[in-house]
Design an enzyme around this catalytic site. Structure first.
Site, mmCIF file in Angstrom:
data_model
loop_
_atom_site.group_PDB
_atom_site.id
_atom_site.type_symbol
_atom_site.label_atom_id
_atom_site.label_comp_id
_atom_site.label_asym_id
_atom_site.label_seq_id
_atom_site.Cartn_x
_atom_site.Cartn_y
_atom_site.Cartn_z
ATOM 1 C CG ASP A 1 -9.845 -3.922 2.368
ATOM 2 O OD1 ASP A 1 -8.635 -4.125 2.593
ATOM 3 O OD2 ASP A 1 -10.380 -2.809 2.552
ATOM 4 C CG HIS B 1 -8.928 -0.859 9.069
ATOM 5 N ND1 HIS B 1 -9.257 0.175 8.225
ATOM 6 C CD2 HIS B 1 -7.916 -1.537 8.459
ATOM 7 C CE1 HIS B 1 -8.473 0.135 7.155
ATOM 8 N NE2 HIS B 1 -7.657 -0.894 7.271
ATOM 9 C CE LYS C 1 -6.230 1.530 -1.582
ATOM 10 N NZ LYS C 1 -5.130 0.894 -0.846
ATOM 11 C CG HIS C 2 -11.553 0.989 -0.252
ATOM 12 N ND1 HIS C 2 -11.040 2.257 -0.074
ATOM 13 C CD2 HIS C 2 -10.622 0.118 0.227
ATOM 14 C CE1 HIS C 2 -9.852 2.179 0.525
ATOM 15 N NE2 HIS C 2 -9.573 0.905 0.713
ATOM 16 C CG ASP D 1 -2.055 -0.950 1.150
ATOM 17 O OD1 ASP D 1 -2.671 -1.040 0.073
ATOM 18 O OD2 ASP D 1 -2.353 -1.622 2.153
ATOM 19 N NE ARG E 1 0.811 0.008 4.503
ATOM 20 C CZ ARG E 1 -0.157 0.417 5.299
ATOM 21 N NH1 ARG E 1 0.090 1.323 6.232
ATOM 22 N NH2 ARG E 1 -1.380 -0.085 5.179
ATOM 23 N NE ARG F 1 -6.315 5.526 2.442
ATOM 24 C CZ ARG F 1 -6.863 4.343 2.738
ATOM 25 N NH1 ARG F 1 -7.624 4.227 3.836
ATOM 26 N NH2 ARG F 1 -6.662 3.300 1.970
#
Length: 339
Positions: A252, A182, A169-170, A65, A73, A139
């Site tokens: 996901d 999450h 996404k998403h 990601d 990351r 984002r």
């Protein structure tokens, strides 16, 4: 087992492969590895890790990601990628410059990942910014579907120039709900007509340009009582049949709390595959990965039309000298100004 049956993408523990990591990579269900910040120390270490992964199993695709902003990351030694919203802000001032910058960003992001062995990034985000979702927030490129389509499309063009596939996404849109999937299962109460009019528009506009799409772990209760990632109505009927998507549908992460109602990790994997997902992510739970791998002989015989190997990086000529090129410096400077 054919390539199309290698549909599990999992994670690894640290900066180098452990004996258990190697065993998992060799499993016939494994098609990909997703890397996280814990797997990165510097570029030299990353290159050694990705080389070792592909030496262990050359069919494995390596993902990350690497959107930019909060979701990047690999940071130290990598070019800092601005959050998507910065391109939206620039678009409001100078559309032409914003689109050129977005394409340049896609190229640099893809080229830099390519140099160190990553096949693709789970990007771009096609959600709309309604100002109500903290987990999406900056984002998202913009609140306007057409602007999102244009900016994300430019990023995809840049990625393609670097030989890298794109994952939107998403699906069908995460931006309207406040809850974080999450941590809990969000519910979107809007009608299909409203979602199609706005949130799905970027997916429709870019359906021929992305190689992968990731559904949201959100229940759109007017359409189905299951989250989109477990809904054959959303994946098989709307995304694949109605919209004509021919690429890979990635679930996901099945360790997210929004998926808990679907039982064990093996049960979640089967439910997602039966709904139409082609590739399954189980991240940050070695227990969940091992459970799924141990149970695979009891799974239905899924025969995916698309292999995860279609996501392999296509740039075989890129050279590290590009990092010291005028083009690289120009783009890196441009991105730094957007931070």
């Amino acid at each position: 087992m054919t390539n199309s049956n290698r549909y599990l993408m999992a994670d690894i523990a640290g900066l180098e492969l452990t004996a258990e990591d190697r065993e998992i990579l060799s499993h016939p269900l494994m098609g990909g590895i997703i890397l996280f910040s814990r797997n990165y120390h510097d570029k030299q270490q990353l290159e050694a890790l990705t080389t070792e992964i592909k030496k262990q199993a050359d069919h494995i695709v390596i993902a990350v990601d690497q959107e930019g902003g909060r979701v990047q990351r690999f940071r130290d030694q990598f070019v800092a990628i601005p959050p998507a919203a910065k391109f939206g802000e620039l678009y409001s001032e100078d559309p032409q410059q914003a689109l050129a910058c977005a394409k340049d960003c896609g190229w640099l992001l893809g080229a830099e990942l390519s140099l160190y062995g990553a096949d693709f990034s789970f990007t771009p985000v096609l959600d709309l910014d309604y100002g109500s979702s903290s987990v999406i927030g900056d984002r998202a490129y913009h609140a306007d579907p057409q602007t999102v389509s244009l900016l994300a499309g430019a990023v995809i063009d840049g990625l393609a120039e670097a030989g890298m596939a794109a994952v939107g996404k998403h699906f069908p849109g995460h931006g309207r709900v406040a809850e974080d999937s999450h941590e809990e299962l969000p519910v979107d109460k809007r009608s299909l007509a409203e979602i199609e009019d706005r949130d799905i528009a970027p997916f429709v506009n870019l359906i021929e340009k992305v190689q992968g799409i990731m559904p949201a772990h959100i229940v759109y209760e007017e359409i189905d009582d299951k989250p989109a990632g477990f809904s054959s109505k959303w994946i098989k009927e709307i995304l694949k049949r109605k919209m004509g998507f021919k690429g890979l549908v990635f679930s996901d992460d099945l360790t997210m709390k929004a998926t808990a109602a679907f039982g064990s990790y093996s049960d979640r994997l089967v439910a997602a595959m039966e709904a139409g997902c082609d590739a399954i992510l189980i991240c940050n739970s070695r227990e969940g990965t091992v459970e799924a791998l141990d149970s695979y002989k009891y799974f239905p015989d899924f025969k995916g039309v698309v292999s995860m190997e279609t996501m392999k990086n296509r740039n075989l000529t890129i050279d590290k000298k590009v990092i010291s090129s005028e083009k690289w410096d120009r783009i890196a400077t441009k991105l730094e100004r957007l931070l």
